[in-house]
Design an enzyme around this catalytic site. Structure first.
Site, PDB file in Angstrom:
ATOM      1  N   GLY A  74       0.670  -1.115  -0.022  1.00 54.01           N
ATOM      2  CA  GLY A  74       0.022  -0.052  -0.037  1.00 54.01           C
ATOM      3  C   GLY A  74       0.833   1.361   0.047  1.00 54.01           C
ATOM      4  N   GLN A 188      -7.392   0.376   4.408  1.00 57.41           N
ATOM      5  CA  GLN A 188      -7.923  -0.324   5.465  1.00 57.41           C
ATOM      6  C   GLN A 188      -9.429  -0.702   5.021  1.00 57.41           C
ATOM      7  OE1 GLN A 188      -7.196  -1.253   8.409  1.00 57.41           O
ATOM      8  NE2 GLN A 188      -5.038  -0.439   8.395  1.00 57.41           N
ATOM      9  N   THR A 246      10.451  -7.670 -12.078  1.00 53.82           N
ATOM     10  CA  THR A 246       9.797  -9.038 -12.300  1.00 53.82           C
ATOM     11  C   THR A 246       8.417  -9.156 -11.375  1.00 53.82           C
ATOM     12  OG1 THR A 246      11.922  -9.986 -12.589  1.00 53.82           O
ATOM     13  CG2 THR A 246      10.237 -11.549 -12.185  1.00 53.82           C
ATOM     14  N   CYS A 335       2.569   1.013  12.518  1.00 49.64           N
ATOM     15  CA  CYS A 335       3.970   1.646  12.195  1.00 49.64           C
ATOM     16  C   CYS A 335       4.319   2.470  13.517  1.00 49.64           C
ATOM     17  CB  CYS A 335       3.768   2.563  11.023  1.00 49.64           C
ATOM     18  SG  CYS A 335       2.663   1.864   9.818  1.00 49.64           S
TER      19      CYS A 335
HETATM   20  N1  PLP Z   1      -2.378   3.186   4.393  1.00 48.87           N
HETATM   21  C1  PLP Z   1      -3.094   2.882   5.330  1.00 48.87           C
HETATM   22  C2  PLP Z   1      -4.531   3.387   5.673  1.00 48.87           C
HETATM   23  C3  PLP Z   1      -2.667   1.616   6.218  1.00 48.87           C
HETATM   24  O1  PLP Z   1      -3.371   1.300   7.237  1.00 48.87           O
HETATM   25  C4  PLP Z   1      -1.443   1.055   5.985  1.00 48.87           C
HETATM   26  C5  PLP Z   1      -0.817   0.130   6.661  1.00 48.87           C
HETATM   27  O2  PLP Z   1      -1.161  -0.164   7.875  1.00 48.87           O
HETATM   28  C6  PLP Z   1      -0.558   1.454   4.808  1.00 48.87           C
HETATM   29  C7  PLP Z   1      -1.337   2.416   3.895  1.00 48.87           C
HETATM   30  C8  PLP Z   1       0.484   0.787   4.212  1.00 48.87           C
HETATM   31  O3  PLP Z   1       0.334  -0.344   3.671  1.00 48.87           O
HETATM   32  P1  PLP Z   1       1.290  -1.481   3.676  1.00 48.87           P
HETATM   33  O4  PLP Z   1       1.767  -2.034   4.837  1.00 48.87           O
HETATM   34  O5  PLP Z   1       0.995  -2.416   2.503  1.00 48.87           O
HETATM   35  O6  PLP Z   1       2.574  -0.756   3.195  1.00 48.87           O
END
Ligand code: PLP
Length: 397
Positions: A74, A188, A246, A335
């Protein structure tokens, strides 16, 4: 009674991979391991799998196959959407204008801040309501007279920390009326909310598989026909020159399978989630003094998401107590867990820094049971009392 297995209530951080998804992926590690860019039969088998996955996903998103760009997560998808806008404007000799909010995931907000610093991108931070909603009228007021094709509005579909669902179709309509583009971070919302990109009005939309029982390390960016993408990494011509590297065939196959299952089972899953979520919310608010629900309520919050501020709490101490009691949850974004700074999202919602440090997020999943919720509602008030007791003894309350 304490359950024999730990209780996982952190599905907003990640979900286990569905065994049916693992099964679909396995042949692409060991038997059908070709590189989809190779022209021989091994390559063609792998390419067919990638294209079948693209077709499945395009069906769910109600878009064309060519409008899907596979990425690694994401974060990459969000970065691609914002960076493309900034670089495209620069190539035209213009300056991009991003409108977004401090309540966004850092994949958006930190990228916007970096583009502002490094490329002179104009960034307008949108105001949010107390529950985190971006009011379309507030967006409208900020867009008046300032827009064009170099303007991108980026508002997440649902918030990871407080669960609030944004009025995406309305926000997209306001952006489009002003000639701006609209991106939504739907990470989400994936597997929980409708994902028809036309009904949402998204020009770009980001998803990641690990939030809907797919594997980690694979995501996608939907890019509406007619918009071009400047690749963030250059190299091979994969993904129609938009994302070099790839293809990760097993993970792409797994993402498609997980999305297919999530939307085939959407009603059952979300009914189950809502029941458990509402039990958690009602139980916590009824039994813990000084508990406040953060974010929106009812239909305006993610079906699986309960989040609170617990006054007088140090979230990290509480999480440790809960972990020792067999309950895995978080204080907000995965995070940021372990980070003693109050969350940007809660500060943006207007909470005092000291209160924002007492945040708790409980996110249920397919395997969560009523017995799990019974146990959490029994243990949590005691854990809160213990943490408050220690803080009181330390003179911190
Ligand atoms: N956007 C939102 C709202 C998220 O909650 C997250 C991950 O918790 C991300 C982006 C990032 O996604 P990824 O962990 O696949 O990089």
């Amino acid at each position: 009674m304490r359950p024999t297995k730990p209780i996982y209530l952190d599905h907003a951080a990640t979900t286990p991979t569905d065994p049916r998804v693992v099964e679909a992926m396995l042949p692409y590690f060991t038997e059908a391991y070709g590189n989809p860019s190779s022209t021989h039969r091994f390559g063609r088998t792998a390419d067919n799998a990638v294209e079948k996955a693209r077709e499945t996903i395009a069906g769910i998103l109600n878009c064309e196959r060519r409008e899907i760009v596979f990425t690694s997560c994401g974060t990459e998808s969000d970065n691609l959407a914002l960076r493309t806008t900034a670089i495209t404007a620069k190539l035209r000799g213009e300056t991009a204008h991003l409108l977004t909010a401090h309540t966004e995931h850092h994949a958006i907000s930190h990228t916007a801040a970096q583009l502002e610093q490094t490329m002179g991108t104009r960034v307008t931070w949108l105001p949010v309501e107390a529950d985190g909603t971006v009011d379309p009228a507030a967006l409208q007021a900020l867009l008046d007279g300032t827009t064009g094709a170099d303007t991108l509005v980026s508002v997440m579909y649902a918030n990871n920390e407080v669960g609030t669902i944004q009025p995406i179709p309305k926000l997209a309509a306001v952006a489009h009326a002003a000639g701006a583009l609209f991106h939504t971070d739907a990470v989400q919302a994936g597997g929980q909310l409708p994902m028809d990109v036309k009904a949402l009005g998204a020009d770009m939309l980001a998803l990641t598989a690990h939030k809907f029982y797919g594997p980690k390390g694979v995501g996608l960016l939907y890019v509406r026909d007619g918009l071009s993408i400047i690749p963030a990494q250059t190299g091979g011509g994969q993904e129609a020159q938009r994302r070099a590297g790839t293809h990760n065939v097993p993970l792409i196959v797994g993402m498609a399978k997980a999305l297919e299952l999530a939307y085939a089972e959407l009603n059952n899953r979300t009914t189950h989630y809502r029941h458990l979520r509402d039990r958690l919310i009602e139980g916590v608010l009824a039994t813990i003094l000084g508990a406040t629900l953060t974010g929106a309520d009812g239909d305006h919050r993610l079906p699986n998401h309960a989040s609170f501020i617990l006054d007088g709490i140090d979230a990290n101490a509480l999480l440790m107590h809960l972990d020792l009691s067999g309950i895995a949850c978080s204080s907000g974004s995965a995070c940021n867990t372990g980070n003693p700074e109050p969350s940007d999202v809660l500060l943006c919602l207007g909470y005092e820094p000291a209160r924002a440090l007492g945040s708790l997020r409980l996110t249920v999943g397919q395997q969560t049971t009523d017995a799990d919720i019974d146990y959490v509602l029994q243990v949590l008030p005691q854990a809160v009392q213990r943490v408050r007791g220690v803080r009181e003894a330390q003179g911190l309350l």
